[in-house]
Write a protein that holds these residues in place. Structure first.
Motif, PDB file in Angstrom:
ATOM      1  N   THR A 130      29.646  22.550   9.953  1.00 27.40           N
ATOM      2  CA  THR A 130      28.629  22.106   8.970  1.00 27.40           C
ATOM      3  C   THR A 130      27.864  20.790   9.184  1.00 27.40           C
ATOM      4  O   THR A 130      27.035  20.606   8.950  1.00 27.40           O
ATOM      5  N   LEU A 131      28.788  19.825   9.248  1.00 27.31           N
ATOM      6  CA  LEU A 131      28.569  18.260   9.284  1.00 27.31           C
ATOM      7  C   LEU A 131      27.686  17.960  10.628  1.00 27.31           C
ATOM      8  O   LEU A 131      27.116  17.019  10.619  1.00 27.31           O
ATOM      9  N   SER A 132      28.003  18.706  11.516  1.00 27.73           N
ATOM     10  CA  SER A 132      27.251  18.729  12.801  1.00 27.73           C
ATOM     11  C   SER A 132      25.730  18.909  12.417  1.00 27.73           C
ATOM     12  O   SER A 132      25.006  18.452  13.574  1.00 27.73           O
ATOM     13  N   TRP A 133      25.503  19.178  11.522  1.00 29.99           N
ATOM     14  CA  TRP A 133      23.752  19.604  11.286  1.00 29.99           C
ATOM     15  C   TRP A 133      23.509  18.211  10.465  1.00 29.99           C
ATOM     16  O   TRP A 133      22.270  18.272  10.004  1.00 29.99           O
ATOM     17  N   PHE A 134      23.965  17.314   9.976  1.00 28.43           N
ATOM     18  CA  PHE A 134      23.855  16.184   9.122  1.00 28.43           C
ATOM     19  C   PHE A 134      24.569  14.885   9.630  1.00 28.43           C
ATOM     20  O   PHE A 134      25.580  14.786   9.913  1.00 28.43           O
ATOM     21  N   PRO A 135      23.560  13.815   9.249  1.00 29.99           N
ATOM     22  CA  PRO A 135      24.036  12.453   9.874  1.00 29.99           C
ATOM     23  C   PRO A 135      24.909  11.964   8.781  1.00 29.99           C
ATOM     24  O   PRO A 135      25.109  12.550   7.388  1.00 29.99           O
ATOM     25  N   ASP A 136      25.734  10.834   9.032  1.00 32.02           N
ATOM     26  CA  ASP A 136      26.935  10.607   8.162  1.00 32.02           C
ATOM     27  C   ASP A 136      26.470  10.262   6.583  1.00 32.02           C
ATOM     28  O   ASP A 136      26.891  10.749   5.593  1.00 32.02           O
ATOM     29  N   HIS A 137      25.119   9.808   6.434  1.00 31.74           N
ATOM     30  CA  HIS A 137      24.704   9.203   5.311  1.00 31.74           C
ATOM     31  C   HIS A 137      24.334  10.548   4.349  1.00 31.74           C
ATOM     32  O   HIS A 137      24.073  10.432   3.026  1.00 31.74           O
ATOM     33  N   ARG A 138      24.373  11.776   4.843  1.00 31.24           N
ATOM     34  CA  ARG A 138      23.917  12.962   4.065  1.00 31.24           C
ATOM     35  C   ARG A 138      25.107  13.926   4.321  1.00 31.24           C
ATOM     36  O   ARG A 138      24.757  15.072   3.791  1.00 31.24           O
ATOM     37  N   ARG A 139      26.186  13.472   4.639  1.00 37.23           N
ATOM     38  CA  ARG A 139      27.255  14.562   4.803  1.00 37.23           C
ATOM     39  C   ARG A 139      28.001  14.990   3.379  1.00 37.23           C
ATOM     40  O   ARG A 139      28.814  15.756   3.313  1.00 37.23           O
ATOM     41  N   ASN A 140      27.754  13.940   2.417  1.00 35.76           N
ATOM     42  CA  ASN A 140      28.899  14.110   1.151  1.00 35.76           C
ATOM     43  C   ASN A 140      28.495  15.471   0.416  1.00 35.76           C
ATOM     44  O   ASN A 140      29.637  16.300   0.118  1.00 35.76           O
ATOM     45  N   LEU A 141      27.170  15.867   0.409  1.00 35.94           N
ATOM     46  CA  LEU A 141      26.882  17.019  -0.185  1.00 35.94           C
ATOM     47  C   LEU A 141      27.387  18.504   0.470  1.00 35.94           C
ATOM     48  O   LEU A 141      27.929  19.118   0.012  1.00 35.94           O
ATOM     49  N   PRO A 142      27.026  18.461   1.630  1.00 37.23           N
ATOM     50  CA  PRO A 142      27.241  19.735   2.423  1.00 37.23           C
ATOM     51  C   PRO A 142      28.815  19.701   2.677  1.00 37.23           C
ATOM     52  O   PRO A 142      29.619  20.815   2.581  1.00 37.23           O
ATOM     53  N   GLY A 143      29.641  18.418   2.611  1.00 35.45           N
ATOM     54  CA  GLY A 143      31.018  18.651   2.781  1.00 35.45           C
ATOM     55  C   GLY A 143      31.455  19.070   1.328  1.00 35.45           C
ATOM     56  O   GLY A 143      32.419  19.856   1.530  1.00 35.45           O
ATOM     57  N   THR A 197      35.054  14.085   5.203  1.00 40.93           N
ATOM     58  CA  THR A 197      33.922  13.040   5.199  1.00 40.93           C
ATOM     59  C   THR A 197      34.588  11.839   5.682  1.00 40.93           C
ATOM     60  O   THR A 197      33.800  11.156   6.607  1.00 40.93           O
ATOM     61  N   THR A 198      35.629  11.356   5.043  1.00 40.83           N
ATOM     62  CA  THR A 198      36.019  10.093   5.512  1.00 40.83           C
ATOM     63  C   THR A 198      36.577  10.041   6.837  1.00 40.83           C
ATOM     64  O   THR A 198      36.500   9.160   7.773  1.00 40.83           O
ATOM     65  N   VAL A 199      37.306  11.167   7.435  1.00 40.52           N
ATOM     66  CA  VAL A 199      37.923  11.071   8.647  1.00 40.52           C
ATOM     67  C   VAL A 199      36.615  11.266   9.642  1.00 40.52           C
ATOM     68  O   VAL A 199      36.432  10.894  10.857  1.00 40.52           O
ATOM     69  N   THR A 200      35.578  12.034   9.557  1.00 39.81           N
ATOM     70  CA  THR A 200      34.529  12.310  10.129  1.00 39.81           C
ATOM     71  C   THR A 200      33.695  10.858  10.330  1.00 39.81           C
ATOM     72  O   THR A 200      33.193  10.713  11.515  1.00 39.81           O
ATOM     73  N   GLU A 201      33.844  10.260   9.243  1.00 36.76           N
ATOM     74  CA  GLU A 201      33.191   8.876   9.551  1.00 36.76           C
ATOM     75  C   GLU A 201      33.832   8.099  10.330  1.00 36.76           C
ATOM     76  O   GLU A 201      33.318   7.177  11.186  1.00 36.76           O
ATOM     77  N   LEU A 202      35.246   8.271  10.341  1.00 34.86           N
ATOM     78  CA  LEU A 202      36.052   7.182  11.226  1.00 34.86           C
ATOM     79  C   LEU A 202      35.920   7.516  12.547  1.00 34.86           C
ATOM     80  O   LEU A 202      35.876   6.598  13.557  1.00 34.86           O
ATOM     81  N   THR A 257      22.351  15.196  -4.852  1.00 34.89           N
ATOM     82  CA  THR A 257      22.129  15.078  -3.206  1.00 34.89           C
ATOM     83  C   THR A 257      22.492  13.836  -2.849  1.00 34.89           C
ATOM     84  O   THR A 257      22.573  12.887  -3.360  1.00 34.89           O
ATOM     85  N   ASP A 258      22.931  13.623  -1.256  1.00 33.69           N
ATOM     86  CA  ASP A 258      22.962  12.402  -0.677  1.00 33.69           C
ATOM     87  C   ASP A 258      21.755  11.461  -0.548  1.00 33.69           C
ATOM     88  O   ASP A 258      20.818  12.257   0.161  1.00 33.69           O
ATOM     89  N   THR A 259      21.576  10.772  -1.190  1.00 36.21           N
ATOM     90  CA  THR A 259      20.334   9.799  -0.932  1.00 36.21           C
ATOM     91  C   THR A 259      20.468   8.897   0.142  1.00 36.21           C
ATOM     92  O   THR A 259      21.723   8.510   0.555  1.00 36.21           O
ATOM     93  N   ASP A 260      19.334   8.567   0.983  1.00 33.61           N
ATOM     94  CA  ASP A 260      19.584   7.865   1.979  1.00 33.61           C
ATOM     95  C   ASP A 260      20.190   6.347   1.805  1.00 33.61           C
ATOM     96  O   ASP A 260      19.412   5.496   1.133  1.00 33.61           O
ATOM     97  N   VAL A 261      20.827   6.039   2.627  1.00 31.48           N
ATOM     98  CA  VAL A 261      21.479   4.744   2.861  1.00 31.48           C
ATOM     99  C   VAL A 261      20.977   4.453   4.401  1.00 31.48           C
ATOM    100  O   VAL A 261      20.734   5.460   5.040  1.00 31.48           O
ATOM    101  N   ALA A 262      21.305   3.263   4.842  1.00 32.45           N
ATOM    102  CA  ALA A 262      21.002   3.045   6.226  1.00 32.45           C
ATOM    103  C   ALA A 262      21.793   4.033   7.254  1.00 32.45           C
ATOM    104  O   ALA A 262      22.942   4.041   7.210  1.00 32.45           O
ATOM    105  N   PRO A 263      20.813   4.889   7.960  1.00 34.75           N
ATOM    106  CA  PRO A 263      21.579   5.796   8.713  1.00 34.75           C
ATOM    107  C   PRO A 263      22.274   5.050   9.880  1.00 34.75           C
ATOM    108  O   PRO A 263      21.737   4.209  10.637  1.00 34.75           O
TER     109      PRO A 263
END
Length: 439
Positions: free
Chosen positions: A140-153, A361-366, A2-8
């Motif tokens: 899918t990624l519209s349900w998650f903040p950036d720091h939690r997107r790796n797993l659903p992506g 996830t990279t482009v979504t972050e950008l 799972t994606d563990t929390d980093v600074a949201p």
């Protein structure tokens, strides 16, 4: 994993990301995983039934390669066009329309016809499926903040692997006992059933962009990323991160296209495997790909938690995986027949698949939320030109050089992966390019 929390990364003035992800977020994610499974089951039918279709329709390897590549004729164009529409039209309805069109487009092949019908049907299917991956990721990624997107992506990318893993044994059995047209009918019916489920349960989450024309308050769910619509697409597409992510993903898609269309034939015609043996190896290839995709998600999340930048946590990890695949493919043609060949084949094709989720996830972050659909759609359009080139080139090589043509195709695949991995490693840096876009 799972994606563990980093600074949201929650913008100032907006509510903080919820401490727990809602159950509906995972329901929608699960539906979209199945969506991608059906998508790649549709794509894999021709590869699994290659010998039967060529015999039934009297096709040469070049003609069959052309028919397979026809799938990608409008695939890229529709991917870009619908990606841009996804910034204005709710992805729920775009996804529903795609699923319905998949099934309708395959009806002519079920009924009958020859090469012309096969090509026409595949062109229409490609147009309907072209936007599937970027729009599914966007929803899918519209349900998650950036720091939690790796797993659903990664799970959406895993749908690619699961689709082939399920399709390989099931559709092979259907083809063997009921013919290849029945296999096409089976995947078309699966698309209809899925569309009904999506109509009832699908939707977008709190991190979707506000609807076009919204003032950013009305119609925007709590916690959504604010609009930055003043950033033109041309600036996004000129960033080194977008270029590097796209180049890396291109290598992954080249491997996917070759594996879907020619891998079963390569195993049987060039390496001497039986139909059952080739099916097992195909499943091993895609199975390793699934493990690598999930492993990448877990490793990326851990690196981000420990303070690593996305340049290394995403671009570095994705690039290294591509280079591992490149090394295996380049070594494969010279390897002795037997277990070593099988190991290199599985590694070469299996390690190259993780870049699909890394790129998204990279482009979504950008990019800002209201440029997400277009940026992903245009990336997908560029990337999927690999699907137009790879099957046709492989078919030409096989017709020209016989079984030896497969060896040249694998070497070319290795070179493509080498260049793609180098681009991902050297160009991707979302934090750097996000600062430049905001200036």
């Amino acid at each position: 994993m799972t994606d563990t929390d980093v600074a949201p990364a929650v913008p100032a003035g907006l509510p903080k990301a919820p401490g727990r992800t809602s159950p509906r977020a995972w329901t929608v994610t699960a539906l979209l995983v199945v969506f991608m499974m059906i998508n790649f089951a549709d794509k894999s039918v021709l590869g699994l039934a290659a010998d039967e279709i060529r015999h039934d329709l009297g096709l040469s390897a070049s003609a069959f390669g052309l028919a397979s590549s026809a799938f990608f004729l409008l695939f890229s164009v529709s991917g870009a066009a619908v990606g841009l529409l996804a910034d204005r039209i709710r992805p729920k309805w775009l996804i529903l329309a795609m699923a319905v069109l998949w099934s309708v487009s395959q009806a002519p092949m079920v009924v009958g016809g020859g090469l012309a019908v096969l090509i026409t049907s595949r062109v229409l299917l490609g147009a309907a499926e072209g936007p599937a991956f970027p729009v599914a990721q966007q929803a899918t990624l519209s349900w998650f903040p950036d720091h939690r997107r790796n797993l659903p992506g990664a799970l959406i990318a895993l749908g690619i692997t699961l689709g082939v893993l399920v399709a390989a044994p099931v559709l092979t059995w259907v083809i063997r006992h009921h013919g290849w047209r029945s296999a096409v009918a089976a995947v078309a019916l699966a698309g209809v059933v899925w569309a009904l489920l999506w109509l009832l349960m699908g939707g977008e989450g709190p991190y979707a962009a506000p609807p076009a024309g919204s003032d950013g308050r009305s119609g925007a769910p709590a916690g959504a990323q604010p609009s930055a619509g003043t950033v033109p697409y041309r600036r996004i597409l000129a960033t080194r991160t977008w270029i590097g992510a796209t180049a890396g993903y291109f290598g992954t898609y080249w491997v996917i296209a070759v594996a879907l269309v020619w891998l079963p034939s390569y195993l049987q015609d060039a390496l001497g495997y039986t139909s059952a043996g080739s099916t097992r190896l195909v499943m091993l290839v895609w199975g390793l790909g699934g493990v690598v995709v999930l492993g990448q998600a877990g490793l990326t999340g851990r690196l981000l938690q420990r303070g690593a930048s996305s340049r290394w946590a995403r671009g570095g990890v994705g690039g290294v995986l591509l280079l591992i695949g490149a090394a295996a493919c380049l070594a494969l043609p010279a390897a002795p027949a037997g277990a070593m060949t099988a190991m290199l084949l599985v590694a070469g094709f299996g390690f190259a698949g993780a870049m699909s989720s890394v790129a998204v996830t990279t482009v979504t972050e950008l990019v800002p939320a209201d440029r997400r659909g277009g940026s992903l759609g245009i990336m997908n359009a560029v990337v999927t030109t690999a699907g137009l080139m790879a099957p046709t080139l492989t078919g030409h090589l096989v017709d020209t050089h016989g079984a030896e043509g497969y060896r040249y195709a694998v070497l070319i695949t290795g070179v493509v992966l080498l260049l793609s991995g180098a681009a991902a490693l050297t160009l991707i840096d979302p934090a750097r390019d996000a600062r430049r876009l905001s200036s």
